[in-house]
Design a protein around this motif. Structure first.
Motif, short mmCIF file in Angstrom:
data_model
loop_
_atom_site.label_atom_id
_atom_site.label_comp_id
_atom_site.label_asym_id
_atom_site.label_seq_id
_atom_site.Cartn_x
_atom_site.Cartn_y
_atom_site.Cartn_z
N LYS A 1 0.81 -1.22 0.00
CA LYS A 1 0.00 0.00 0.00
C LYS A 1 0.84 1.28 0.00
O LYS A 1 0.46 2.28 0.58
CB LYS A 1 -0.98 0.01 1.17
CG LYS A 1 -2.04 -1.06 1.09
CD LYS A 1 -3.07 -0.88 2.19
CE LYS A 1 -4.17 -1.90 2.09
NZ LYS A 1 -5.17 -1.70 3.15
N HIS A 2 1.98 1.23 -0.66
CA HIS A 2 2.82 2.43 -0.82
C HIS A 2 2.42 3.09 -2.14
O HIS A 2 3.12 3.00 -3.15
CB HIS A 2 4.30 2.06 -0.82
CG HIS A 2 4.79 1.53 0.48
ND1 HIS A 2 4.76 2.26 1.65
CD2 HIS A 2 5.31 0.34 0.82
CE1 HIS A 2 5.24 1.55 2.64
NE2 HIS A 2 5.58 0.36 2.16
N GLU A 3 1.26 3.73 -2.10
CA GLU A 3 0.69 4.26 -3.34
C GLU A 3 1.54 5.35 -3.96
O GLU A 3 1.67 5.41 -5.19
CB GLU A 3 -0.74 4.77 -3.11
CG GLU A 3 -1.43 5.11 -4.41
CD GLU A 3 -2.93 5.23 -4.27
OE1 GLU A 3 -3.61 4.93 -5.24
OE2 GLU A 3 -3.42 5.62 -3.18
N ALA A 4 2.16 6.22 -3.17
CA ALA A 4 3.01 7.27 -3.74
C ALA A 4 4.18 6.65 -4.51
O ALA A 4 4.54 7.13 -5.59
CB ALA A 4 3.51 8.20 -2.63
N CYS A 5 4.73 5.60 -3.98
CA CYS A 5 5.82 4.90 -4.65
C CYS A 5 5.31 4.23 -5.93
O CYS A 5 5.97 4.28 -6.97
CB CYS A 5 6.42 3.87 -3.70
SG CYS A 5 7.90 3.07 -4.34
N ALA A 6 4.14 3.63 -5.87
CA ALA A 6 3.55 3.00 -7.05
C ALA A 6 3.32 4.03 -8.15
O ALA A 6 3.62 3.78 -9.32
CB ALA A 6 2.23 2.31 -6.68
N VAL A 7 2.84 5.19 -7.78
CA VAL A 7 2.61 6.27 -8.75
C VAL A 7 3.92 6.68 -9.39
O VAL A 7 4.00 6.83 -10.62
CB VAL A 7 1.88 7.45 -8.09
CG1 VAL A 7 1.90 8.68 -8.97
CG2 VAL A 7 0.44 7.07 -7.75
N LEU A 8 4.95 6.86 -8.59
CA LEU A 8 6.28 7.20 -9.12
C LEU A 8 6.76 6.16 -10.12
O LEU A 8 7.25 6.50 -11.21
CB LEU A 8 7.31 7.27 -7.98
CG LEU A 8 7.59 8.58 -7.33
CD1 LEU A 8 8.52 8.38 -6.15
CD2 LEU A 8 8.17 9.57 -8.30
N LEU A 9 6.65 4.91 -9.76
CA LEU A 9 7.09 3.82 -10.63
C LEU A 9 6.29 3.78 -11.93
O LEU A 9 6.86 3.61 -13.01
CB LEU A 9 6.99 2.48 -9.91
CG LEU A 9 7.99 2.27 -8.78
CD1 LEU A 9 7.56 1.13 -7.87
CD2 LEU A 9 9.38 2.03 -9.34
N LEU A 10 4.99 3.99 -11.84
CA LEU A 10 4.16 4.01 -13.04
C LEU A 10 4.53 5.18 -13.95
O LEU A 10 4.63 5.02 -15.17
CB LEU A 10 2.67 4.09 -12.65
CG LEU A 10 2.10 2.80 -12.08
CD1 LEU A 10 0.80 3.07 -11.34
CD2 LEU A 10 1.89 1.78 -13.20
N GLN A 11 4.77 6.32 -13.35
CA GLN A 11 5.16 7.49 -14.14
C GLN A 11 6.51 7.28 -14.82
O GLN A 11 6.78 7.87 -15.85
CB GLN A 11 5.20 8.75 -13.26
CG GLN A 11 3.82 9.19 -12.84
CD GLN A 11 3.83 10.29 -11.79
OE1 GLN A 11 4.79 10.46 -11.04
NE2 GLN A 11 2.75 11.04 -11.73
N ALA A 12 7.33 6.40 -14.24
CA ALA A 12 8.65 6.10 -14.81
C ALA A 12 8.59 4.95 -15.81
O ALA A 12 9.61 4.51 -16.33
CB ALA A 12 9.64 5.77 -13.69
N GLY A 13 7.39 4.40 -16.05
CA GLY A 13 7.25 3.37 -17.06
C GLY A 13 7.08 1.95 -16.55
O GLY A 13 7.16 1.00 -17.33
N ALA A 14 6.85 1.78 -15.26
CA ALA A 14 6.64 0.43 -14.73
C ALA A 14 5.38 -0.18 -15.34
O ALA A 14 4.37 0.50 -15.49
CB ALA A 14 6.53 0.46 -13.21
#
Length: 75
Positions: free
Chosen positions: A32-45
């Protein structure tokens, strides 16, 4: 989140999988580290990579109710 940001800035592979096909995005969603998930998605995850248990970041985010991450995954 700071570690993820530093790794992204260092050009780390955001889609790297461990031996069980778990990615950083899987872990961020699972914990549930949503801020981290958002960062990773924005970076192309990729949200569609399934681990050895058949779970993907997308299915985990749905189970955990990570609305911001889900919004990015649906784009």
């Amino acid at each position: 989140e700071q570690v993820a940001r530093a790794l992204i800035e260092a050009k780390a592979n955001v889609n790297h999988e461990n031996g069980k096909h778990v990615t950083a995005l899987n872990m961020a969603c699972e914990n549930k580290h949503e801020a981290c998930a958002v960062l990773l998605l924005q970076a192309g995850a990729r949200p569609d990579v399934k681990d050895d248990w058949g779970d993907s970041p997308l299915t985990i985010a749905q189970e955990k109710g990570l609305e911001k991450a889900l919004a990015l995954m649906s784009q």
